[in-house]
Enzyme design. Structure first.
Site, PDB file in Angstrom:
ATOM      1  N   SER A 181      42.513  31.105  37.029  1.00  0.00           N
ATOM      2  CA  SER A 181      43.493  30.278  36.310  1.00  0.00           C
ATOM      3  C   SER A 181      43.606  28.902  37.144  1.00  0.00           C
ATOM      4  O   SER A 181      43.376  28.773  38.506  1.00  0.00           O
ATOM      5  CB  SER A 181      44.769  30.889  36.179  1.00  0.00           C
ATOM      6  N   TYR A 186      51.864  36.130  39.173  1.00  0.00           N
ATOM      7  CA  TYR A 186      50.462  35.509  38.501  1.00  0.00           C
ATOM      8  C   TYR A 186      49.792  34.388  39.440  1.00  0.00           C
ATOM      9  O   TYR A 186      48.460  34.550  39.475  1.00  0.00           O
ATOM     10  CB  TYR A 186      51.044  34.847  37.050  1.00  0.00           C
TER      11      TYR A 186
HETATM   12  N1  LIG Z   1      45.017  31.814  27.595  1.00  0.00           N
HETATM   13  C1  LIG Z   1      45.341  31.035  28.745  1.00  0.00           C
HETATM   14  O1  LIG Z   1      45.993  30.072  28.772  1.00  0.00           O
HETATM   15  C2  LIG Z   1      44.744  31.267  30.004  1.00  0.00           C
HETATM   16  C3  LIG Z   1      44.690  30.269  31.088  1.00  0.00           C
HETATM   17  C4  LIG Z   1      44.417  30.706  32.538  1.00  0.00           C
HETATM   18  C5  LIG Z   1      43.843  31.774  32.547  1.00  0.00           C
HETATM   19  N2  LIG Z   1      43.716  32.814  31.633  1.00  0.00           N
HETATM   20  C6  LIG Z   1      43.239  34.060  31.914  1.00  0.00           C
HETATM   21  O2  LIG Z   1      42.296  34.441  31.123  1.00  0.00           O
HETATM   22  C7  LIG Z   1      41.901  35.862  30.973  1.00  0.00           C
HETATM   23  C8  LIG Z   1      41.842  36.340  29.611  1.00  0.00           C
HETATM   24  O3  LIG Z   1      43.124  36.100  28.925  1.00  0.00           O
HETATM   25  P1  LIG Z   1      43.356  35.542  27.348  1.00  0.00           P
HETATM   26  O4  LIG Z   1      43.644  34.292  27.501  1.00  0.00           O
HETATM   27  O5  LIG Z   1      41.953  35.716  26.783  1.00  0.00           O
HETATM   28  O6  LIG Z   1      44.257  36.497  26.809  1.00  0.00           O
HETATM   29  P2  LIG Z   1      44.327  37.503  25.574  1.00  0.00           P
HETATM   30  O7  LIG Z   1      43.872  37.027  24.402  1.00  0.00           O
HETATM   31  O8  LIG Z   1      45.757  38.130  25.673  1.00  0.00           O
HETATM   32  O9  LIG Z   1      43.381  38.758  26.372  1.00  0.00           O
HETATM   33  C9  LIG Z   1      43.777  39.758  27.397  1.00  0.00           C
HETATM   34  C10 LIG Z   1      42.510  40.680  27.270  1.00  0.00           C
HETATM   35  O10 LIG Z   1      43.015  41.456  28.519  1.00  0.00           O
HETATM   36  C11 LIG Z   1      42.985  42.599  28.184  1.00  0.00           C
HETATM   37  N3  LIG Z   1      43.748  43.584  28.842  1.00  0.00           N
HETATM   38  C12 LIG Z   1      45.166  43.287  29.197  1.00  0.00           C
HETATM   39  N4  LIG Z   1      45.671  44.509  29.976  1.00  0.00           N
HETATM   40  C13 LIG Z   1      44.835  45.307  29.993  1.00  0.00           C
HETATM   41  C14 LIG Z   1      44.442  46.728  30.663  1.00  0.00           C
HETATM   42  N5  LIG Z   1      45.431  47.222  31.261  1.00  0.00           N
HETATM   43  N6  LIG Z   1      43.427  47.462  30.673  1.00  0.00           N
HETATM   44  C15 LIG Z   1      42.304  46.812  29.912  1.00  0.00           C
HETATM   45  N7  LIG Z   1      42.258  45.614  29.338  1.00  0.00           N
HETATM   46  C16 LIG Z   1      43.700  44.875  29.562  1.00  0.00           C
HETATM   47  C17 LIG Z   1      43.457  42.841  26.632  1.00  0.00           C
HETATM   48  O11 LIG Z   1      42.956  43.975  25.818  1.00  0.00           O
HETATM   49  P3  LIG Z   1      43.905  45.254  25.496  1.00  0.00           P
HETATM   50  O12 LIG Z   1      45.165  44.820  25.101  1.00  0.00           O
HETATM   51  O13 LIG Z   1      42.929  45.612  24.135  1.00  0.00           O
HETATM   52  O14 LIG Z   1      43.757  46.262  26.513  1.00  0.00           O
HETATM   53  C18 LIG Z   1      42.784  41.550  25.976  1.00  0.00           C
HETATM   54  O15 LIG Z   1      41.429  41.903  25.465  1.00  0.00           O
HETATM   55  C19 LIG Z   1      43.120  36.501  31.622  1.00  0.00           C
HETATM   56  O16 LIG Z   1      42.785  36.881  32.955  1.00  0.00           O
HETATM   57  C20 LIG Z   1      44.095  35.504  32.033  1.00  0.00           C
HETATM   58  O17 LIG Z   1      44.987  35.493  33.032  1.00  0.00           O
HETATM   59  C21 LIG Z   1      44.273  32.668  30.287  1.00  0.00           C
END
Ligand SMILES: NC(=O)c1ccc[n+]([C@@H]2O[C@H](COP(=O)([O-])OP(=O)(O)OC[C@H]3O[C@@H](n4cnc5c(N)ncnc54)[C@H](OP(=O)(O)O)[C@@H]3O)[C@@H](O)[C@H]2O)c1
Length: 263
Positions: A143, A156
């Site tokens: 991130s 985080y």
């Molecule tokens: N969106 C942003 O602004 C942002 C910015 C920087 C970095 N990121 C990073 O991007 C990555 C993806 O996040 P996103 O933004 O796409 O969020 P998201 O739409 O909430 O997706 C998160 C994913 O992680 C999975 N997950 C969460 N807990 C889990 C567990 N215990 N076991 C297996 N799978 C799990 C969820 O699946 P289930 O709930 O179905 O298990 C979901 O598919 C993360 O690492 C996040 O830190 C996001």
């Protein structure tokens, strides 16, 4: 850059956001998919959508990456299905709703398991196959928080700094075997992340200039890993933030970190 041969990609957190978008991107390039998350119905719906357009094999595995045996379980499932992984997208992640002091020990442990243990163990587990083939691609989703001042998200930004440093070191380690590793460091991206964190209202007040769309972020990460770039901060503004933030004196960074738009 489009890779020419067909490979098999393991994508964690593929039930929404960046993970689902990686599934769409890699399916369109002809790669086989192994999609992992807890919500199996979401994974199956995504596979149905993709199989209408693409014929290659796609598998869904429901797995809670917070479980201590998650990596062993996943690798067993993959071996049973007679698949081996050439592309790993370590993407699953979240930020808990409660502040660190309010979290139960289980919440603390789950975040460490999903975002550090599983990321590290899955990289380790896929390396033998990649080394044998002298080809592999690994994207670990970190991130912009890894560059930003340490904020009150407590675990985080520390976890994302680990993912960044681990990915850079791993890239140096495995480069000679034709394997490339990239830490993808997105800024604010439109996914379900902020809803899960229960801060969607506050996030909606952050100016549009700071936001990216998921397809833009995942393509930047995929281009970067194929170009052998160990770190990718998608978007001009995020690049500037990453560069400037690292150069500020630690005292200034600490005080800036206390201003969190999501609190
Ligand atoms: N969106 C942003 O602004 C942002 C910015 C920087 C970095 N990121 C990073 O991007 C990555 C993806 O996040 P996103 O933004 O796409 O969020 P998201 O739409 O909430 O997706 C998160 C994913 O992680 C999975 N997950 C969460 N807990 C889990 C567990 N215990 N076991 C297996 N799978 C799990 C969820 O699946 P289930 O709930 O179905 O298990 C979901 O598919 C993360 O690492 C996040 O830190 C996001």
């Amino acid at each position: 850059m489009v890779t020419t041969a067909q490979h098999t990609a393991l994508i964690t957190g593929a039930s929404s956001g960046l993970g689902a978008e990686y599934a769409r991107l890699l399916a369109a390039e002809g790669h086989q998919l192994v999609l992992v998350a807890r919500r199996l119905d979401r994974l199956e719906a995504l596979i149905s959508e993709l199989q209408q357009k693409y014929p290659q094999r796609m598998e869904a595995i429901s797995c809670d990456l917070a479980d201590a045996g998650a990596t062993a379980y996943l690798m067993d499932e993959i071996a049973t299905r007679e698949l081996s992984i050439d592309i790993l997208i370590n993407n699953a992640g979240y930020s808990p709703k409660e502040s660190f002091s309010q979290q139960t020990p289980q919440v603390v442990q789950a975040q460490l398991h999903v975002m550090i243990n599983a990321v590290t163990e899955l990289c380790h587990a896929v390396l033998p196959n990649m080394t044998e083939k002298q080809w592999g691609r690994i994207i670990n989703v970190s991130s912009l928080a890894a560059f930003a001042p340490p904020g009150r998200g407590t675990m985080y930004s520390a976890i994302k700094q680990y993912v960044l440093a681990f990915s850079q070191s791993l890239d140096m380690d495995v480069r000679r075997d034709g394997i490339r590793v990239t830490a993808l460091c997105p800024g604010f991206t439109h996914t379900e992340f902020h809803e899960v964190m229960d801060v969607a209202d506050k996030a909606s007040k952050i100016p549009a200039a700071f936001w990216s769309d998921a397809p833009f972020v995942v393509s930047a990460g995929w281009r970067a890993v194929n170009a052998g770039q160990a770190v990718c901060t998608p978007g001009m503004l995020n690049n500037v933030i990453a560069v400037v933030s690292k150069r500020l004196p630690e005292r200034v960074r600490y005080h800036m970190g206390r201003v969190n738009p999501l609190e």
